[in-house]
Design a protein around this motif. Structure first.
Motif, PDB file in Angstrom:
ATOM      1  N   THR A  19       0.882  -1.159   0.000  1.00 19.64           N
ATOM      2  CA  THR A  19       0.000   0.000   0.000  1.00 19.64           C
ATOM      3  C   THR A  19       0.919   1.208   0.000  1.00 19.64           C
ATOM      4  O   THR A  19       2.077   1.115   0.391  1.00 19.64           O
ATOM      5  CB  THR A  19      -0.930   0.027   1.229  1.00 19.64           C
ATOM      6  N   THR A  78       3.040   4.111  -2.084  1.00 18.56           N
ATOM      7  CA  THR A  78       3.682   4.263  -3.387  1.00 18.56           C
ATOM      8  C   THR A  78       5.006   3.511  -3.395  1.00 18.56           C
ATOM      9  O   THR A  78       5.502   3.105  -2.345  1.00 18.56           O
ATOM     10  CB  THR A  78       3.963   5.747  -3.695  1.00 18.56           C
ATOM     11  N   ARG A 138      -8.945  -8.412  -5.957  1.00 17.31           N
ATOM     12  CA  ARG A 138      -9.413  -7.268  -5.173  1.00 17.31           C
ATOM     13  C   ARG A 138      -9.094  -7.529  -3.711  1.00 17.31           C
ATOM     14  O   ARG A 138      -9.512  -8.539  -3.145  1.00 17.31           O
ATOM     15  CB  ARG A 138     -10.909  -7.096  -5.363  1.00 17.31           C
ATOM     16  N   THR A 157      -9.781  -3.760   3.006  1.00 16.30           N
ATOM     17  CA  THR A 157      -9.066  -3.058   4.068  1.00 16.30           C
ATOM     18  C   THR A 157      -8.925  -3.865   5.347  1.00 16.30           C
ATOM     19  O   THR A 157      -7.997  -3.637   6.107  1.00 16.30           O
ATOM     20  CB  THR A 157      -9.754  -1.723   4.405  1.00 16.30           C
ATOM     21  N   PRO A 161     -12.612  -1.677  -0.612  1.00 14.38           N
ATOM     22  CA  PRO A 161     -11.404  -2.054  -1.364  1.00 14.38           C
ATOM     23  C   PRO A 161     -10.147  -1.359  -0.837  1.00 14.38           C
ATOM     24  O   PRO A 161     -10.204  -0.239  -0.331  1.00 14.38           O
ATOM     25  CB  PRO A 161     -11.718  -1.618  -2.795  1.00 14.38           C
ATOM     26  N   LEU A 162      -9.029  -2.061  -0.954  1.00 12.93           N
ATOM     27  CA  LEU A 162      -7.724  -1.544  -0.547  1.00 12.93           C
ATOM     28  C   LEU A 162      -6.921  -1.260  -1.808  1.00 12.93           C
ATOM     29  O   LEU A 162      -6.784  -2.128  -2.669  1.00 12.93           O
ATOM     30  CB  LEU A 162      -7.009  -2.590   0.309  1.00 12.93           C
ATOM     31  N   ASP A 163      -6.420  -0.046  -1.930  1.00 15.97           N
ATOM     32  CA  ASP A 163      -5.589   0.313  -3.078  1.00 15.97           C
ATOM     33  C   ASP A 163      -4.191  -0.241  -2.863  1.00 15.97           C
ATOM     34  O   ASP A 163      -3.541   0.091  -1.871  1.00 15.97           O
ATOM     35  CB  ASP A 163      -5.518   1.835  -3.259  1.00 15.97           C
ATOM     36  N   VAL A 164      -3.729  -1.076  -3.786  1.00 15.30           N
ATOM     37  CA  VAL A 164      -2.405  -1.678  -3.676  1.00 15.30           C
ATOM     38  C   VAL A 164      -1.623  -1.458  -4.960  1.00 15.30           C
ATOM     39  O   VAL A 164      -2.188  -1.218  -6.019  1.00 15.30           O
ATOM     40  CB  VAL A 164      -2.481  -3.199  -3.369  1.00 15.30           C
ATOM     41  N   VAL A 165      -0.312  -1.530  -4.831  1.00 15.16           N
ATOM     42  CA  VAL A 165       0.604  -1.504  -5.963  1.00 15.16           C
ATOM     43  C   VAL A 165       1.231  -2.897  -6.016  1.00 15.16           C
ATOM     44  O   VAL A 165       1.887  -3.319  -5.063  1.00 15.16           O
ATOM     45  CB  VAL A 165       1.697  -0.427  -5.781  1.00 15.16           C
TER      46      VAL A 165
END
Length: 175
Positions: A56, A58, A110, A113, A120-124
């Motif tokens: 999570t 950047t 997907r 959290t 949803p959890l934003d991941v890279v």
């Protein structure tokens, strides 16, 4: 405030413990995470390794790591999410991160959290080539650690193939 009792799963039926607000430490020498938590709820942590599959934040400032292990079929399975990374650990991890290309094992997956959440959890997604040493609670549910793990360090001396297989628990590699 009246004392309450809580039923604890995994104990003999009818067993009760005191509420955490009224609990006393069982021993002054006990090495537990928090002396205010009843012994049955104490977390024992073991050291083990897992593969960094996503983060999570950047690439320059990761906040937490999503970790996996390969199963018997060679598929990278999610086993844990880390607690927030300390600034020094995040800085060191950022030096080694490479964004994943097409064909990442978790492409299209997907993440949420928290356990049981639909948020949803934003991941890279990261190339699954980094091995992390982590501190884990011993409790697992179908191969996944139930509580967030603590990121200890990168294991630059290990390859992803050296990590224990999915479902093997807190098995530490030699070294």
């Amino acid at each position: 405030m009246p004392k309450r009792s809580l039923t604890v799963s995994g104990t003999p039926s009818g067993s009760r413990i005191r509420d955490t607000s009224t609990c006393e430490p069982t021993s002054p020498k006990a090495e537990y995470c928090d002396s205010r938590i009843p012994t049955l709820h104490q977390c024992r942590r073991d050291s083990t390794e897992a593969i960094v599959g996503a983060i999570t934040g950047t690439l320059r400032r990761p906040q937490a790591a999503l970790l996996g292990r390969y199963n018997q079929d060679g598929v990278l399975r999610l086993v844990a999410r880390s607690t927030p990374l300390h600034s020094e650990a995040a800085r060191r991890l950022a030096l080694h991160l490479t964004a994943a290309g097409r064909g990442h094992p978790w492409d299209g997956v997907r993440f949420t959290t928290s356990w049981g959440s639909r948020t949803p959890l934003d991941v890279v997604l990261i190339e699954p080539e980094l091995v992390a040493e982590i501190y884990v609670d011993t409790e697992q549910d179908r191969g996944v650690w139930r509580h967030p793990v603590r990121f200890a360090r990168l294991r630059e001396d290990m390859a992803p193939g050296d990590v224990a297989a999915f479902g093997e628990g807190a098995v530490s590699a030699a070294g």
